[in-house]
Design a protein around this motif. Sequence first.
Motif, PDB file in Angstrom:
ATOM      1  N   ASN A 103      -9.897  -5.336   0.461  1.00  0.00           N
ATOM      2  CA  ASN A 103      -8.511  -5.184   1.057  1.00  0.00           C
ATOM      3  C   ASN A 103      -8.113  -3.505   1.350  1.00  0.00           C
ATOM      4  N   MET A 104      -9.261  -2.702   1.097  1.00  0.00           N
ATOM      5  CA  MET A 104      -8.789  -1.435   1.276  1.00  0.00           C
ATOM      6  C   MET A 104      -8.748  -1.151   2.841  1.00  0.00           C
ATOM      7  N   LEU A 105      -7.608  -0.523   3.111  1.00  0.00           N
ATOM      8  CA  LEU A 105      -7.340  -0.138   4.508  1.00  0.00           C
ATOM      9  C   LEU A 105      -7.728   1.042   4.931  1.00  0.00           C
ATOM     10  N   THR A 106      -8.958   1.127   5.745  1.00  0.00           N
ATOM     11  CA  THR A 106      -9.394   2.391   6.258  1.00  0.00           C
ATOM     12  C   THR A 106      -8.932   2.757   7.641  1.00  0.00           C
ATOM     13  N   ASN A 148     -10.829  -8.100  10.815  1.00  0.00           N
ATOM     14  CA  ASN A 148      -9.645  -7.539  11.191  1.00  0.00           C
ATOM     15  C   ASN A 148      -9.490  -6.060  11.747  1.00  0.00           C
ATOM     16  N   TYR A 166       0.749  -1.331  -0.002  1.00  0.00           N
ATOM     17  CA  TYR A 166       0.153  -0.243  -0.102  1.00  0.00           C
ATOM     18  C   TYR A 166       0.725   1.284  -0.197  1.00  0.00           C
ATOM     19  N   TYR A 190       0.425   5.259   1.093  1.00  0.00           N
ATOM     20  CA  TYR A 190      -0.281   6.396   1.815  1.00  0.00           C
ATOM     21  C   TYR A 190       0.457   7.694   1.659  1.00  0.00           C
ATOM     22  N   GLY A 236      -3.369 -10.510   1.413  1.00  0.00           N
ATOM     23  CA  GLY A 236      -4.195  -9.366   1.021  1.00  0.00           C
ATOM     24  C   GLY A 236      -5.612  -9.623   1.580  1.00  0.00           C
ATOM     25  N   ARG A 278      -9.601  -3.171   7.518  1.00  0.00           N
ATOM     26  CA  ARG A 278      -9.437  -3.731   6.164  1.00  0.00           C
ATOM     27  C   ARG A 278     -10.756  -4.299   5.751  1.00  0.00           C
ATOM     28  N   ASP A 279     -11.308  -3.783   4.336  1.00  0.00           N
ATOM     29  CA  ASP A 279     -12.782  -4.385   4.000  1.00  0.00           C
ATOM     30  C   ASP A 279     -12.603  -5.554   3.066  1.00  0.00           C
TER      31      ASP A 279
END
Lengths: 118, 108
Positions: B94-97, B31, A33, A35, A98, B90-91
């Motif tokens: 796999n997007m980490l918010t 998670n 990732y 950011y 992932g 993480r949704d």
Amino acid sequence: GAGVSQSPSNKVTEKGKDVELRCDPISGHTALYWYRQSLGQGLEFLIYFQGNSAPDKSGLPSDRFSAERTGGSVSTLTIQRTQQEDSAVYLCASSLLGGSSRTGNTIYFGEGSWLTVV
Amino acid sequence: GIQVEQSPPDLILQEGANSTLRCNFSDSVNNLQWFHQNPWGQLINLFYIPSGTKQNGRLSATTVATERYSLLYISSSQTTDSGVYFCALRDAGNMLTFGGGTRLMVKP
């Protein structure tokens, strides 16, 4: 390596120049990732790589930003024609898996690349 | 996507005090991570805690996934605990918010 490695740690560039930021993830980590974080702000998602899948580029703020990941390992974030608002710390992270999992899904961050556009 | 809210946004403690930081999230996830961002900007992983309770020294965390919240406890705070604490989830894509963070200052 032992951790996520980013370079350069600091970069000062003139407005209009291109910059490249490098991320070397933890060996064997398939997810990577990028950011960015402006001073005093939260983390803004840029791009996500998972294995050989097409990257999720939904966070890239403009077409001046691009990223690639070669051989499923090292990633390079390129910013073309830098602007002052690009000044931020750019953070790279990697994880072993992932997908959602109850084990071994911890994400690790590098120390960041501090970019200043003057 | 997942909404993540942290509270309080800012916290000032006297050295030695205890505190609880909260992270609420909008969807069921399996998670969750807590990070500490030190004054030099580095994000340090504190806990990977999709559910249950974990402890590491003066820090502990509890996640109740069914009720969509997680708590980070800091006991006997020290000046070196200062910084920003983030929770992140993480949704399925796999997007980490990240949450907005709690900015902690521990005074000597």
